[in-house]
Every structure is written in C-alpha cells, then in structure tokens.
Design a protein around this motif. Structure first.
Motif, mmCIF file in Angstrom:
data_model
loop_
_atom_site.group_PDB
_atom_site.id
_atom_site.type_symbol
_atom_site.label_atom_id
_atom_site.label_comp_id
_atom_site.label_asym_id
_atom_site.label_seq_id
_atom_site.Cartn_x
_atom_site.Cartn_y
_atom_site.Cartn_z
ATOM 1 N N ASP A 1 14.457 -1.614 6.585
ATOM 2 C CA ASP A 1 14.452 -2.525 7.733
ATOM 3 C C ASP A 1 13.704 -3.810 7.399
ATOM 4 N N SER A 2 12.552 -3.649 6.706
ATOM 5 C CA SER A 2 11.769 -4.821 6.312
ATOM 6 C C SER A 2 12.541 -5.685 5.328
ATOM 7 N N GLU A 3 13.188 -5.025 4.363
ATOM 8 C CA GLU A 3 13.952 -5.754 3.349
ATOM 9 C C GLU A 3 15.114 -6.499 3.983
ATOM 10 N N GLN A 4 15.790 -5.864 4.959
ATOM 11 C CA GLN A 4 16.913 -6.505 5.620
ATOM 12 C C GLN A 4 16.458 -7.669 6.509
ATOM 13 N N SER A 5 15.303 -7.516 7.134
ATOM 14 C CA SER A 5 14.764 -8.629 7.922
ATOM 15 C C SER A 5 14.477 -9.831 7.030
ATOM 16 N N ALA A 6 13.873 -9.551 5.868
ATOM 17 C CA ALA A 6 13.592 -10.629 4.918
ATOM 18 C C ALA A 6 14.884 -11.246 4.391
ATOM 19 N N LYS B 1 17.789 -11.416 5.923
ATOM 20 C CA LYS B 1 18.415 -12.240 6.957
ATOM 21 C C LYS B 1 17.695 -13.573 7.105
ATOM 22 N N ARG B 2 16.351 -13.548 6.982
ATOM 23 C CA ARG B 2 15.606 -14.813 7.034
ATOM 24 C C ARG B 2 15.977 -15.693 5.844
ATOM 25 N N VAL C 1 22.228 -9.065 2.554
ATOM 26 C CA VAL C 1 22.345 -8.668 3.959
ATOM 27 C C VAL C 1 23.511 -7.702 4.109
#
Length: 528
Positions: free
Chosen positions: A235-240, A242-243, A323
C-alpha cells in the motif's frame, strides 16, 4: 522489497506453461522460495495453483526449469479421496504399518523388514499425527469415508509432516475447515520445519508465515514478513508510485509547454530575420551567415526541448508501470422484487424452525460434519417438512463447484441460467467478473479453482430472472480478498434474501446477518 537471504530450496528459472487449448497460464516466471514458511498470494487466475503443480512435478513446464533441493509433498486444492481407503493410506504409512504388523505376527519375510527400514515407531508416530488432526488413535484402520472433509484435509497434512518431506506445498488448506480444525492447522504450521509454501486467501493463516510471495503478472516477488506487513508495504509503495506518476505527468506537461514556447520563439525569430533582410537589403554573404547561425541556434533549442520532453515521458512511463491498474470484480445485482414482509423460506431441524423473509441475511455455522450442507440440500430439494422454500427463484452455489460442464465454454455454462439474455449483453456482464475477451470462450476444464468459482458465482448472480433467494455454501473458499470485498458489497445491496454457510467469521460479520443459526454435532439448530 525486503526478504530473507537464505539458501533457496525451490528455484524457478523462466518457467512457462500453457494449457492444451493454447491459453497461457505462466510466462517466463523466475524466483525462489527459501526453507521457511511462505504464503503465496495473488489474484484468482494468476497461476498460483499451476505453479505449485509444476514444483510438485504434476505438470511439466513448456519452457524454463524448476529445481528443488529435496523431495516434495503436495496437498492439492481439491483433495480427491477414495472413501474406502484406510486412514493409514491418507497418512502415507499404510505399507510400512502393514509390514510392521506382519513382522509382529511372526512373518519373517525379508521384504517386510525392507519396507519398515528404521521406521519401527511408525505406529506411535501415526497416532501422534492423528491427534494433531483431531482424530483418535483407533481411526488409523478405519475408512477415509468416515472422516469429514475438514478432517481428511488435516489428516493429509499431518501425513505430510509424518513422512518428513523437506518441501511441502499446501493449496488452500483451510477450505472447508471449521474453527477447531483451523486452530489445529495453525498449530501444525507454527511448528513446521523445512520449506512450506501455502497458497491461501485466509489472512489469519498468512499471518503465521515468515515470508510472503506474490505472483503478479508473471512476476514472482518475495517479501520478508507475514501478510499484514507485506500489505502495508505494498500500500505504501503504491501510494508513492501514484505520487510519482502525478509528479512525472506534471513534468511532461511543463516540458511540452516549454517545447511549444520554444518552437513559437524560433518561428518568430525567423519571421523577424526575413523581414529585416528584406527591408535593409543585407548583402547575400552576410545574410547567409546570419541564417546559418540562426538555424544552428534553433536546432540546439529544438533538440534540447525535445530531449527534455522525451526524458520526461520516459520517466512517466516508468512511473505508470509501478502503479497497478488491477481490474476488480464489479457485481451489480438486479432487484428481484421481494417485498420486506415476503416469506422466502423456512429452515429448521425438526424441533424448531425459523422463517426467512424479505431481504434478510441469514448465516448457518457449525463444526465440520454437523450436516450444514445436508440441511441446505434438504431445503433446496424439499426433503424435510421443517425446511421449506416459498419461491422457485433460488440461486445456489455449492461448496464444491461440480455443477459446471467442464467440456463447455464459460459462456455456454453461464448462458444456461440466462437463456433469454443476448450474447453481447451476457459478455458485457461477464466482463464485470473479469472474464473478458477470449476468456469467455475458454473450456471450463482449463480454469483455475478460483476462476471456476467465479464462473459458478456469475451463473448464480447473473441468472435471468434474478433469484429471490441466494444460497452460498462457503463462498470465500476460492475467492481472492478483493473479490470477497466486492461480493460483500453486492450482497449488502441485494434486495433479496441471502442464506450463507461459512466458517469465515470475518465474512459473516461483514455481511451484517440478522439471523445467525448454529448447527451442532447432534443436528440441533440454535439461534445465536
């Protein structure tokens, strides 16, 4: 992605596999499993079960190599059992035990001693294994048919431990296990030695793992921790990611704008130069030198701005690849037209009964072997006076998905329940279950367990006219976690009645049942 650096016991090198109809199951998959407990996760149809079968030697890769450091024991997702076999066979000690007992009775045939080898304590160890499975020692010589499905699975797993296989592969071992059986399996897993690879959608079991491996789009990655830690990392990796995608897109827009502005400046300079040359009658040699210099300057500016834009687009492409654009099952159930007070069914044990009406949610729980599935069958087939249907529009998804025609296509199987729906519309509806394109025309025999379940679920939920009562027997056994979320959302919004049998406490709680019935080992129903 952090992972242990232990010596691998299973290595996959560019492994590929395709089914007889040509559909690809795995393509160039590489990776390794260490001699620890590993939970293997991935979406339905990603190839997890196929991968286990390749490692176990049940299937041969079309390309690449599978290497194992020791002998492999494998528990398939659907355990096929000969009900007349003795339990000792399921434990894998029948031959050794038979030879030992022959020696004890006075038979000195050398072949018996060869069969026993150094395993003289096989019977006592078998009794310990049975205790792990929750069975009494006296069950050793009884038939497999006397076990419940959950007991058979636990016994088979205990047999793998008993035989001391260095590498063990378990495919969805908690399917059909009740609470007590799941607790026994958890105890086995906690004390497991050697390499253990478990394919499962059971989060509580995945939390017992040392590592979490994911099979995603033919890439096998390993994380050094249990499921919750892996999920948090992902989840953290995907948030990063997407940013980074948003930032990269902004850079592309800026560089594109700069390139357009640069082209505009070049065009303006060229226009001004031509006008000045015409008005001042600049000598040809001087005009030529100025033109050449302007062209060089314009060329450099164009190259610089285009290179920057190209680099920005490459960075955006890389960010977009990070992503995940995963499809999710979208289940929109039509309104079956069931008024709030409409009686849909009555379910009981002979002594007491409960009425299911309107859009009610009812859950039936109880230990393995209590007869929950039998109670459902009695309700559906009118075999009991205390369990009665008041509608003929019922969608039933059994625990074992054995009602599909393996030789027929996915579309043919689903069309049986919706014969009046145009094929084009049916294909559109199947796409919401992530069954798209040529996948609709695949024979059911080529599907994974999770894909088969999704087809069976689609046939129930896409029926026309829509069912007024949906009956689901252990629906979360073969669904990935995202699809379970979608199913709960759809059933919550569904305007008909739902009757579900489940050992998944989290699923029952999230479904928001209004009536929870428990069937005990004596066949008595009580409201909880």
């Amino acid at each position: 992605m952090p992972a242990h650096t232990l010596t691998p016991s299973i290595v996959l090198d560019r492994v590929s596999f395709a089914w007889p109809d040509g559909s690809s199951a795995l393509t160039d998959v590489s990776g390794a499993f260490s001699a620890v407990r590993t939970g293997l996760v991935g979406r339905n149809g990603s190839g997890k079960s196929t991968l286990l079968r390749l490692v176990a030697g049940e299937l041969s890769p079309a390309g690449g190599h599978v290497t194992t450091s020791a002998d492999v024991a494998y528990l398939p997702q659907r355990l096929t059992l000969d009900v007349d076999r003795p339990v000792a066979d399921l434990l894998g000690v029948s031959a050794t035990l038979g030879a030992l007992r022959a020696i004890e009775s006075g038979d000195v045939d050398p072949s018996h001693f060869d069969a026993v080898g150094s395993d003289w304590d096989v019977e006592s160890r078998a009794h310990v294994a049975l205790a792990e499975a929750g069975l009494a020692p006296g069950m050793l010589d009884r038939r497999v048919g006397e076990l419940s499905g959950g007991e058979a699975v636990l016994t088979a797993i205990a047999g793998i431990r008993l035989r001391g296989a260095s590498i063990a592969l378990l495919d969805e071992p908690t399917n059909n296990l009740d609470r007590e059986a799941r607790a026994r399996l958890a105890a086995m897993v906690r004390g497991w030695r050697g390499t253990l690879v478990v394919v499962s959608h059971d989060v509580s079991l995945l939390e017992l793992m040392d590592e979490t491996a994911e099979l995603y789009r033919n890439e096998l990655s390993v994380f050094g921790g249990p499921y919750s830690e892996w999920r948090a990392w992902l989840d953290s990796e995907q948030s990063a990611a997407k940013r980074a995608e948003v930032a990269a897109a902004a850079v592309v827009r800026r560089e594109k704008k700069d390139r357009i502005e640069a082209e505009t400046k070049i065009a303006q300079r060229q226009a001004v130069g031509r006008k000045a040359q015409f008005e001042k009658r600049v000598p040809g040699i001087i005009a030529g030198n100025r033109k050449s210099a302007a062209q060089v300057s314009a060329g450099k500016l164009r190259t610089e701005t285009r290179d920057k834009e190209s680099a920005a687009r490459s960075a955006l492409d890389a960010a977009e690849r990070r992503v995940r654009d995963d499809g999710t099952v979208r289940i929109d159930l039509p309104d079956p037209g069931v008024p709030a007070g409409r009686r849909i069914a009555k379910i009981g044990d002979g002594a007491r009964s409960w009425v299911i009406q309107g859009p009610e949610r009812v859950a039936l729980i109880g230990p393995n072997g209590a007869g929950k599935t039998t109670l459902l069958e009695h309700l559906l087939h009118g075999a009991s006076e205390s369990s009665v249907l008041y509608t003929d529009r019922v969608g039933y998804l059994p625990q074992r998905v054995d009602g599909l025609d393996d030789a027929a296509t996915v579309l043919d199987n689903v069309q049986i329940a919706a014969p009046e729906v145009p094929v084009t519309e049916l294909r559109n509806r199947l796409a919401r279950f992530l069954i798209r394109g040529s996948g609709v025309d695949r024979p059911v025999s080529t599907l994974s367990g999770g894909e088969r379940f999704r087809v069976a679920l689609a046939r129930v939920l896409l029926a026309d006219p829509p069912p007024q009562l949906i009956v689901l027997d252990e629906p979360t056994n073969n669904l990935d976690l995202d699809t379970v979320d979608q199913l709960i959302g759809a059933l919550t919004a569904y305007r008909g009645a739902v009757l579900v049998v489940s050992h998944d406490d989290a699923f029952v709680k999230r479904l928001g049942v209004s009536l929870l019935l428990e069937l005990d080992a004596e066949g008595a129903l009580t409201e909880r």
